[in-house]
Scaffold this motif. Structure first.
Motif, PDB file in Angstrom:
ATOM      1  N   ALA A  38       1.291  -3.719  -5.145  1.00 57.18           N
ATOM      2  CA  ALA A  38       1.123  -2.269  -5.285  1.00 57.18           C
ATOM      3  C   ALA A  38       0.336  -1.909  -6.540  1.00 57.18           C
ATOM      4  CB  ALA A  38       2.497  -1.594  -5.303  1.00 57.18           C
ATOM      5  N   GLU A  39       0.656  -2.564  -7.655  1.00 65.54           N
ATOM      6  CA  GLU A  39      -0.035  -2.266  -8.904  1.00 65.54           C
ATOM      7  C   GLU A  39      -1.526  -2.578  -8.801  1.00 65.54           C
ATOM      8  OE1 GLU A  39      -0.108  -3.710 -13.594  1.00 65.54           O
ATOM      9  OE2 GLU A  39       1.618  -4.225 -12.329  1.00 65.54           O
ATOM     10  N   GLY A  40      -1.847  -3.733  -8.198  1.00 63.66           N
ATOM     11  CA  GLY A  40      -3.246  -4.122  -8.057  1.00 63.66           C
ATOM     12  C   GLY A  40      -4.023  -3.204  -7.135  1.00 63.66           C
ATOM     13  N   ILE A  41      -3.386  -2.802  -6.039  1.00 65.50           N
ATOM     14  CA  ILE A  41      -4.033  -1.871  -5.098  1.00 65.50           C
ATOM     15  C   ILE A  41      -4.299  -0.535  -5.791  1.00 65.50           C
ATOM     16  CG2 ILE A  41      -3.704  -0.585  -2.947  1.00 65.50           C
ATOM     17  CD1 ILE A  41      -1.932  -3.032  -2.028  1.00 65.50           C
ATOM     18  N   TYR A  42      -3.286  -0.055  -6.506  1.00 64.67           N
ATOM     19  CA  TYR A  42      -3.417   1.206  -7.258  1.00 64.67           C
ATOM     20  C   TYR A  42      -4.574   1.127  -8.260  1.00 64.67           C
ATOM     21  CZ  TYR A  42      -2.300   4.463 -11.063  1.00 64.67           C
ATOM     22  OH  TYR A  42      -2.365   5.412 -12.058  1.00 64.67           O
ATOM     23  N   LYS A  43      -4.614   0.045  -9.024  1.00 66.87           N
ATOM     24  CA  LYS A  43      -5.656  -0.126 -10.040  1.00 66.87           C
ATOM     25  C   LYS A  43      -7.060  -0.142  -9.421  1.00 66.87           C
ATOM     26  CE  LYS A  43      -5.158  -3.344 -13.101  1.00 66.87           C
ATOM     27  NZ  LYS A  43      -4.799  -4.670 -13.666  1.00 66.87           N
ATOM     28  N   GLN A  44      -7.200  -0.846  -8.297  1.00 70.53           N
ATOM     29  CA  GLN A  44      -8.509  -0.964  -7.663  1.00 70.53           C
ATOM     30  C   GLN A  44      -8.960   0.374  -7.071  1.00 70.53           C
ATOM     31  OE1 GLN A  44      -9.600  -4.749  -5.565  1.00 70.53           O
ATOM     32  NE2 GLN A  44      -7.405  -5.136  -5.693  1.00 70.53           N
ATOM     33  N   ILE A  45      -8.032   1.120  -6.520  1.00 66.28           N
ATOM     34  CA  ILE A  45      -8.381   2.439  -5.974  1.00 66.28           C
ATOM     35  C   ILE A  45      -8.782   3.383  -7.096  1.00 66.28           C
ATOM     36  CG2 ILE A  45      -7.472   4.490  -4.810  1.00 66.28           C
ATOM     37  CD1 ILE A  45      -5.842   2.583  -3.023  1.00 66.28           C
ATOM     38  N   LYS A  46      -8.005   3.378  -8.171  1.00 69.21           N
ATOM     39  CA  LYS A  46      -8.323   4.255  -9.313  1.00 69.21           C
ATOM     40  C   LYS A  46      -9.691   3.908  -9.911  1.00 69.21           C
ATOM     41  CE  LYS A  46      -5.994   6.718 -11.607  1.00 69.21           C
ATOM     42  NZ  LYS A  46      -5.972   8.190 -11.765  1.00 69.21           N
ATOM     43  N   ALA A  47      -9.985   2.613 -10.011  1.00 64.68           N
ATOM     44  CA  ALA A  47     -11.269   2.191 -10.576  1.00 64.68           C
ATOM     45  C   ALA A  47     -12.420   2.632  -9.687  1.00 64.68           C
ATOM     46  CB  ALA A  47     -11.278   0.677 -10.754  1.00 64.68           C
ATOM     47  N   ALA A  48     -12.227   2.549  -8.366  1.00 61.18           N
ATOM     48  CA  ALA A  48     -13.294   2.929  -7.425  1.00 61.18           C
ATOM     49  C   ALA A  48     -13.516   4.426  -7.421  1.00 61.18           C
ATOM     50  CB  ALA A  48     -12.949   2.438  -6.023  1.00 61.18           C
ATOM     51  N   ALA A  89       0.831  -1.210   0.000  1.00 62.95           N
ATOM     52  CA  ALA A  89       0.000   0.000   0.000  1.00 62.95           C
ATOM     53  C   ALA A  89       0.863   1.257   0.000  1.00 62.95           C
ATOM     54  CB  ALA A  89      -0.943  -0.007   1.202  1.00 62.95           C
ATOM     55  N   VAL A  90       1.985   1.199   0.705  1.00 62.73           N
ATOM     56  CA  VAL A  90       2.916   2.337   0.723  1.00 62.73           C
ATOM     57  C   VAL A  90       3.407   2.633  -0.697  1.00 62.73           C
ATOM     58  CG1 VAL A  90       5.213   3.078   1.470  1.00 62.73           C
ATOM     59  CG2 VAL A  90       3.638   2.064   3.123  1.00 62.73           C
ATOM     60  N   LYS A  91       3.735   1.585  -1.442  1.00 65.47           N
ATOM     61  CA  LYS A  91       4.164   1.767  -2.833  1.00 65.47           C
ATOM     62  C   LYS A  91       3.021   2.313  -3.687  1.00 65.47           C
ATOM     63  CE  LYS A  91       7.220  -2.272  -2.442  1.00 65.47           C
ATOM     64  NZ  LYS A  91       7.381  -3.681  -2.883  1.00 65.47           N
ATOM     65  N   ALA A  92       1.812   1.815  -3.436  1.00 64.82           N
ATOM     66  CA  ALA A  92       0.652   2.281  -4.202  1.00 64.82           C
ATOM     67  C   ALA A  92       0.390   3.761  -3.955  1.00 64.82           C
ATOM     68  CB  ALA A  92      -0.583   1.453  -3.842  1.00 64.82           C
ATOM     69  N   VAL A  93       0.650   4.222  -2.741  1.00 66.58           N
ATOM     70  CA  VAL A  93       0.462   5.638  -2.399  1.00 66.58           C
ATOM     71  C   VAL A  93       1.349   6.520  -3.276  1.00 66.58           C
ATOM     72  CG1 VAL A  93       0.932   7.353  -0.610  1.00 66.58           C
ATOM     73  CG2 VAL A  93      -0.380   5.310  -0.057  1.00 66.58           C
ATOM     74  N   ASP A  94       2.578   6.064  -3.524  1.00 67.78           N
ATOM     75  CA  ASP A  94       3.475   6.820  -4.395  1.00 67.78           C
ATOM     76  C   ASP A  94       2.938   6.869  -5.828  1.00 67.78           C
ATOM     77  OD1 ASP A  94       5.211   7.268  -2.286  1.00 67.78           O
ATOM     78  OD2 ASP A  94       6.473   5.532  -2.747  1.00 67.78           O
ATOM     79  N   MET A  95       2.360   5.769  -6.279  1.00 68.25           N
ATOM     80  CA  MET A  95       1.776   5.723  -7.618  1.00 68.25           C
ATOM     81  C   MET A  95       0.572   6.655  -7.722  1.00 68.25           C
ATOM     82  SD  MET A  95       2.053   1.568  -8.010  1.00 68.25           S
ATOM     83  CE  MET A  95       1.435   1.426  -9.680  1.00 68.25           C
ATOM     84  N   LEU A  96      -0.225   6.695  -6.669  1.00 70.26           N
ATOM     85  CA  LEU A  96      -1.393   7.596  -6.644  1.00 70.26           C
ATOM     86  C   LEU A  96      -0.949   9.055  -6.623  1.00 70.26           C
ATOM     87  CD1 LEU A  96      -3.496   5.565  -4.071  1.00 70.26           C
ATOM     88  CD2 LEU A  96      -4.163   5.984  -6.442  1.00 70.26           C
ATOM     89  N   ALA A  97       0.135   9.326  -5.916  1.00 77.27           N
ATOM     90  CA  ALA A  97       0.638  10.696  -5.831  1.00 77.27           C
ATOM     91  C   ALA A  97       1.024  11.220  -7.208  1.00 77.27           C
ATOM     92  CB  ALA A  97       1.831  10.752  -4.883  1.00 77.27           C
ATOM     93  N   ALA A  98       1.537  10.334  -8.047  1.00 76.65           N
ATOM     94  CA  ALA A  98       1.914  10.734  -9.405  1.00 76.65           C
ATOM     95  C   ALA A  98       0.696  11.163 -10.218  1.00 76.65           C
ATOM     96  CB  ALA A  98       2.636   9.588 -10.104  1.00 76.65           C
ATOM     97  N   ASP A  99      -0.487  10.687  -9.790  1.00 75.13           N
ATOM     98  CA  ASP A  99      -1.745  11.073 -10.446  1.00 75.13           C
ATOM     99  C   ASP A  99      -2.434  12.227  -9.730  1.00 75.13           C
ATOM    100  OD1 ASP A  99      -1.331   9.073 -12.265  1.00 75.13           O
ATOM    101  OD2 ASP A  99      -2.709   7.643 -11.341  1.00 75.13           O
ATOM    102  N   GLY A 100      -1.739  12.800  -8.745  1.00 71.98           N
ATOM    103  CA  GLY A 100      -2.296  13.937  -8.028  1.00 71.98           C
ATOM    104  C   GLY A 100      -3.240  13.571  -6.903  1.00 71.98           C
ATOM    105  N   ILE A 101      -3.239  12.299  -6.480  1.00 66.96           N
ATOM    106  CA  ILE A 101      -4.105  11.846  -5.387  1.00 66.96           C
ATOM    107  C   ILE A 101      -3.272  11.755  -4.109  1.00 66.96           C
ATOM    108  CG2 ILE A 101      -5.587   9.980  -4.526  1.00 66.96           C
ATOM    109  CD1 ILE A 101      -6.048   9.234  -7.511  1.00 66.96           C
ATOM    110  N   ASP A 102      -3.641  12.545  -3.119  1.00 69.59           N
ATOM    111  CA  ASP A 102      -2.910  12.604  -1.851  1.00 69.59           C
ATOM    112  C   ASP A 102      -3.558  11.654  -0.851  1.00 69.59           C
ATOM    113  OD1 ASP A 102      -1.273  13.330   0.226  1.00 69.59           O
ATOM    114  OD2 ASP A 102      -2.264  15.241   0.621  1.00 69.59           O
TER     115      ASP A 102
END
Length: 312
Positions: free
Chosen positions: A301-311, A207-220
């Motif tokens: 991390a990739e799967g968590i990122y994808k699921q959060i973005k989809a939701a 999840a920590v890694k996914a947070v960095d991926m989300l940050a790149a999309d502007g999601i804090d």
């Protein structure tokens, strides 16, 4: 995160038992013919006279542990989660839980990251089973530092404790010199304003890694580590939900009855908030390399990122 360092929490379990035993001669360890895998072999080599191999008889091991606890010992009964929580459930409930005995359950090889052993050994139901038992403390540490601290806290706590450990080596997130473990208290790993991610166990580092991926999309994203599923830290859950208004839970366990359910109960009663549960979705695992399984079930991390973005 401490770079280039990854340790399986089952290793942490074995090492912590030895450290505690140096100062406490009432600590004893029971195993069900799996000492090499659960890593209680580390304890066995240091204190052979205080290690009991109960054979492939987990229910009997629970009874032995219960009896030893009434004689002044602090027993840690150890096996795979599937057997410690699953096969021995009745004895854990009736012989340890009902009389509220001072027994600790060290359950290793939890979740689908067990890998090639397949669905029969990949226990994704143990948190649900154990948190149903009245008075049972349920702890699912995220890394080596937290796991060793959790074992020490379990020893010091008077009453039954279920400790969940993994087979797969996971990154070390915490700094041992500053980390403080307290049963029932969550840990905020990062502040955020847009969404809250509440994770446990192996999934915390992902999840920590996914947070960095989300940050790149502007999601804090704010991220909370819940190492104690029961008693759960209601305050930190309500605080983060009120702050962001959008909550995601992440766990290497069924979304039914685990962290997601526990958080949903808190939010429903104290702070109704939109919630998405990320975890194993009412299915069994399968045989395969651990990391490939985590990717397939979208718990990396990739799967968590994808699921959060989809939701979102």
């Amino acid at each position: 995160m401490i770079e280039n360092k990854a340790i399986a929490t089952r290793e942490s379990y074995g090492n912590a038992l030895v450290e505690i035993a140096k100062e406490h001669d009432d600590l004893v360890v029971l195993d069900a013919d799996l000492a090499e895998a659960t890593k209680t072999v580390i304890f066995k080599k240091a204190y052979p006279e205080r290690h009991v191999d109960c054979g492939i008889a987990e229910a009997n091991m629970a009874g032995i542990a219960a009896g030893m606890s009434t004689c002044g010992y602090v027993p840690f009964m150890s096996s795979f989660a599937m057997f410690a929580a699953g096969r021995a459930f009745e004895q854990v409930r009736n012989t340890i839980g009902y009389p509220h005995l001072n027994v600790k359950i060290g359950a290793t090889h939890a979740g689908i990251s067990v890998g090639e052993d397949g669905a029969t050994h990949q226990c994704c139901e143990d948190i649900a089973l154990m948190r149903e038992i009245p008075g049972m403390v349920v702890i699912n540490p995220c890394d080596d530092v937290e796991a060793r601290a959790a074992v020490k806290a379990a020893y010091e706590y008077v009453g039954p404790v279920y400790l969940r450990f993994g087979r797969l080596a996971v990154p070390v997130l915490n700094d041992e010199s500053t980390y403080k473990f307290e049963i029932g208290k969550g840990v905020k790993l990062k502040d955020g304003k847009d969404i809250s991610i509440i994770a446990t166990g192996l999934c915390v580092s992902e999840a920590v890694k996914a947070v960095d991926m989300l940050a790149a999309d502007g999601i804090d994203a704010e991220i909370i580590n819940i190492h104690t599923i029961k008693p759960i830290d209601e305050d930190i859950i309500v605080e983060t939900a009120q702050k962001t208004g959008r909550v995601f839970t992440v766990e290497e366990h069924s979304i039914i009855g685990g962290l997601g359910s526990a958080v949903a109960e808190v939010l429903a009663e104290k702070c109704p908030t939109k919630l998405t549960r990320i975890g194993v979705r009412d299915t069994f695992g399968e045989s395969g390399p651990a990391k490939e399984l985590l990717h397939k079930y979208e718990l990396d991390a990739e799967g968590i990122y994808k699921q959060i973005k989809a939701a979102l």
